[in-house]
Design a protein around this motif. Sequence first.
Motif, PDB file in Angstrom:
ATOM      1  N   LYS A  13     -27.903  53.914  -0.255  1.00 17.52           N
ATOM      2  CA  LYS A  13     -27.020  54.740   0.573  1.00 17.52           C
ATOM      3  C   LYS A  13     -25.591  54.737   0.036  1.00 17.52           C
ATOM      4  CE  LYS A  13     -29.372  54.633   5.056  1.00 17.52           C
ATOM      5  NZ  LYS A  13     -29.290  54.180   6.461  1.00 17.52           N
ATOM      6  N   SER A  14     -25.148  53.556  -0.385  1.00 18.81           N
ATOM      7  CA  SER A  14     -23.795  53.475  -0.934  1.00 18.81           C
ATOM      8  C   SER A  14     -23.674  54.289  -2.209  1.00 18.81           C
ATOM      9  CB  SER A  14     -23.420  52.016  -1.221  1.00 18.81           C
ATOM     10  OG  SER A  14     -23.217  51.311  -0.034  1.00 18.81           O
ATOM     11  N   GLY A  15     -24.706  54.200  -3.047  1.00 16.94           N
ATOM     12  CA  GLY A  15     -24.677  54.943  -4.303  1.00 16.94           C
ATOM     13  C   GLY A  15     -24.634  56.442  -4.071  1.00 16.94           C
ATOM     14  N   TYR A  71     -22.495  45.596  -6.865  1.00  9.62           N
ATOM     15  CA  TYR A  71     -22.211  45.192  -5.494  1.00  9.62           C
ATOM     16  C   TYR A  71     -22.149  46.373  -4.527  1.00  9.62           C
ATOM     17  CZ  TYR A  71     -21.423  40.547  -7.238  1.00  9.62           C
ATOM     18  OH  TYR A  71     -21.613  39.325  -7.816  1.00  9.62           O
ATOM     19  N   LEU A  72     -22.702  47.489  -4.934  1.00 11.99           N
ATOM     20  CA  LEU A  72     -22.657  48.671  -4.060  1.00 11.99           C
ATOM     21  C   LEU A  72     -23.327  48.409  -2.717  1.00 11.99           C
ATOM     22  CD1 LEU A  72     -23.219  51.776  -6.365  1.00 11.99           C
ATOM     23  CD2 LEU A  72     -21.317  51.356  -4.815  1.00 11.99           C
ATOM     24  N   GLY A  73     -24.360  47.589  -2.704  1.00 13.20           N
ATOM     25  CA  GLY A  73     -25.079  47.337  -1.458  1.00 13.20           C
ATOM     26  C   GLY A  73     -24.529  46.174  -0.670  1.00 13.20           C
ATOM     27  N   TYR A  74     -23.462  45.568  -1.165  1.00 10.64           N
ATOM     28  CA  TYR A  74     -22.902  44.403  -0.486  1.00 10.64           C
ATOM     29  C   TYR A  74     -22.060  44.835   0.706  1.00 10.64           C
ATOM     30  CZ  TYR A  74     -19.710  40.687   0.660  1.00 10.64           C
ATOM     31  OH  TYR A  74     -18.955  39.778   1.360  1.00 10.64           O
ATOM     32  N   ASP A  97     -15.612  55.680   7.410  1.00  6.57           N
ATOM     33  CA  ASP A  97     -16.202  55.986   6.111  1.00  6.57           C
ATOM     34  C   ASP A  97     -16.805  54.717   5.493  1.00  6.57           C
ATOM     35  OD1 ASP A  97     -14.478  54.702   4.134  1.00  6.57           O
ATOM     36  OD2 ASP A  97     -12.961  56.163   4.699  1.00  6.57           O
ATOM     37  N   ARG A  98     -17.763  54.914   4.628  1.00  8.47           N
ATOM     38  CA  ARG A  98     -18.590  53.817   4.141  1.00  8.47           C
ATOM     39  C   ARG A  98     -17.808  52.798   3.302  1.00  8.47           C
ATOM     40  NH1 ARG A  98     -23.968  53.145   4.363  1.00  8.47           N
ATOM     41  NH2 ARG A  98     -24.865  51.624   2.931  1.00  8.47           N
ATOM     42  N   GLY A  99     -16.730  53.240   2.713  1.00  9.22           N
ATOM     43  CA  GLY A  99     -15.935  52.335   1.894  1.00  9.22           C
ATOM     44  C   GLY A  99     -15.303  51.214   2.689  1.00  9.22           C
ATOM     45  N   ASN A 100     -15.277  51.350   3.998  1.00  7.77           N
ATOM     46  CA  ASN A 100     -14.675  50.322   4.827  1.00  7.77           C
ATOM     47  C   ASN A 100     -15.520  49.053   4.829  1.00  7.77           C
ATOM     48  OD1 ASN A 100     -12.972  49.101   6.724  1.00  7.77           O
ATOM     49  ND2 ASN A 100     -14.224  49.849   8.412  1.00  7.77           N
ATOM     50  N   LEU A 101     -16.811  49.193   5.082  1.00 15.02           N
ATOM     51  CA  LEU A 101     -17.678  48.016   5.164  1.00 15.02           C
ATOM     52  C   LEU A 101     -18.295  47.637   3.824  1.00 15.02           C
ATOM     53  CD1 LEU A 101     -19.563  48.488   8.556  1.00 15.02           C
ATOM     54  CD2 LEU A 101     -17.702  46.938   7.998  1.00 15.02           C
ATOM     55  N   TYR A 102     -18.280  48.559   2.892  1.00 16.21           N
ATOM     56  CA  TYR A 102     -18.875  48.291   1.576  1.00 16.21           C
ATOM     57  C   TYR A 102     -17.744  48.361   0.535  1.00 16.21           C
ATOM     58  CZ  TYR A 102     -23.210  48.824   4.080  1.00 16.21           C
ATOM     59  OH  TYR A 102     -24.234  48.654   4.969  1.00 16.21           O
ATOM     60  N   ALA A 126     -13.667  50.523  -3.917  1.00 11.72           N
ATOM     61  CA  ALA A 126     -13.071  50.137  -5.208  1.00 11.72           C
ATOM     62  C   ALA A 126     -13.499  51.112  -6.313  1.00 11.72           C
ATOM     63  CB  ALA A 126     -13.491  48.711  -5.560  1.00 11.72           C
ATOM     64  N   LEU A 127     -14.776  51.464  -6.321  1.00  9.86           N
ATOM     65  CA  LEU A 127     -15.259  52.401  -7.343  1.00  9.86           C
ATOM     66  C   LEU A 127     -14.701  53.805  -7.106  1.00  9.86           C
ATOM     67  CD1 LEU A 127     -18.910  51.092  -7.613  1.00  9.86           C
ATOM     68  CD2 LEU A 127     -17.266  51.184  -9.495  1.00  9.86           C
ATOM     69  N   PHE A 128     -14.537  54.170  -5.852  1.00  8.18           N
ATOM     70  CA  PHE A 128     -13.930  55.469  -5.558  1.00  8.18           C
ATOM     71  C   PHE A 128     -12.501  55.515  -6.085  1.00  8.18           C
ATOM     72  CE2 PHE A 128     -11.239  58.095  -2.846  1.00  8.18           C
ATOM     73  CZ  PHE A 128     -11.858  59.329  -3.010  1.00  8.18           C
ATOM     74  N   ASN A 129     -11.760  54.441  -5.868  1.00 10.80           N
ATOM     75  CA  ASN A 129     -10.377  54.417  -6.352  1.00 10.80           C
ATOM     76  C   ASN A 129     -10.327  54.531  -7.873  1.00 10.80           C
ATOM     77  OD1 ASN A 129      -9.548  54.101  -3.722  1.00 10.80           O
ATOM     78  ND2 ASN A 129      -9.294  51.894  -3.857  1.00 10.80           N
TER      79      ASN A 129
END
Lengths: 314, 191
Positions: B134-136, B74-77, B94-99, B104-107
């Motif tokens: 981009k997320s990856g 779900y990285l691109g979701y 930062d990108r984790g806000n919208l994706y 979650a993976l960063f945490n």
Amino acid sequence: MQDGNGNVVASGSYDDNFGEGYARVVLTFQGTPGNIYFATGSHLDFVILSRDQPEEQPIEYDDYFFYEEADQLEAPGYDYFPVTSSFYGPGPNTPTRKHTITIANTTDSVAYPAPKVNLQVDFSGAVIATDLGYPIYDGMMGSNQLGLYGGQFGSNNGCVIGNEAVGTVTPANSPGPITIKRLVTSLACYTGASGSTPTSCPYPQSSLPADDTGNLIATNPQEMTPNGNANGQVFNLDIPGVTYENTDSNIIRLRVNFVDYAVDTDGKTVISQKVPYYIRISCSNATGTAQLIPVNPTDNSWGNGTTSILWNLH
Amino acid sequence: MKISLTVTAVLLGGLMRFSSAQECTALASHSGKEAIAYLQTVTGDARTISCVFTAFQGIASLPPDQAVPVLIKYLGYERPLLDSEKHGVFLTMDRGNLYPAVQALFNIGSLHRGAVEPLLLTYLGEDHDEQGFKSGVYLLYVLRHTPAAIEDLKARWTKTTDPAVSQRLHEAAQALMNWCLPRKMCEDAAK
């Protein structure tokens, strides 16, 4: 490596089979600050015998350390030692039947004091170069400068306030990880032609205080970054504000109160003072380029402490 | 491929509908496995964003070896926007806000070192849409930073025999160059 109860928390070994003259074992484990850990090293000396005239019988071995007669040595998995072998050398006088000999033990202990963090939130100047979030901030903003932006910046159009929380860890050699957390304690958002109509915010009131830590964080006080050592500092970058993808004739006002604090490796224990601060932003994109539209001279600003979250800041 | 969510889900053989925040709260009270089932079966647009948050939180609460393979998909979701975000108000860029999978993976990766990177590198070698890519790349940067992230990619492309995989990993390294200061250090790492 053992903890105070004798439990092994990490272990390792190193064989110097190639004449390096030293052995080094690096162990990594997660400890609890304030606890004492014991490192114990056992050094074993292996007998490696060279063989003279390998194609001939009887085979002869040279023992320059004079460990033992060949028929008393054990060499599992290898050759065996013929009775006729000869050994020479100024080695220990006491022979041994073992193929390994314990020659030394070393015991040491280390205890890291629980770390403390002195925390501050910066709103001006450049992002610190050893902050690992620096390149992303620079890429987003088109600049490494903190503070208020209104208009086009980077590939964005909006009004934001870039800020950097900097935690200075004591002792400076604490291994971390230490995380600077950010909470939103209260906030309000307004829209409309005058920017006075309440609208929903990223965090509903029911969710406050909300964890807003994000991922532009650097948690290792010993991090070796491309721009140098972190030197006992940890970071958290943030860029709150308003960014537009479309023209919006309404004024958007955002008032947020934050609290930053640092937590230890367990992610829970607070090890810094709590730093309250706020941002106030009023912005419009009526012309297609974002503009700062302050409701009064104190708007579009930041500071330590808290702010009124009313639209007019009264 | 863009993944989108709806509020209808089949859970443990039974049919449950999540059409309100209250029902999403019920989802949170289950184990993360229900959340996986939720995300794996949903289609269409999300009507209740709280369900999306709840589902990702539920999955992130699983042991890393179960959570990471699901979240990676779900990285691109891109989650639906909140009303305030439709006006342009964001509390972080930062990108984790919208994706949400990124955060979650960063945490998870921050708490369990090495739990995310192997599958993330595999993901970057596969064919994904622009946002997933981009997320990856972003996630690899915030977990590993440069030049270590580029060294990770290089180690993977050195091993692969698939030229398409190698090409994608090189493209990821090229994207990381944008966040590499000083840049030459990363260029050297990629050689």
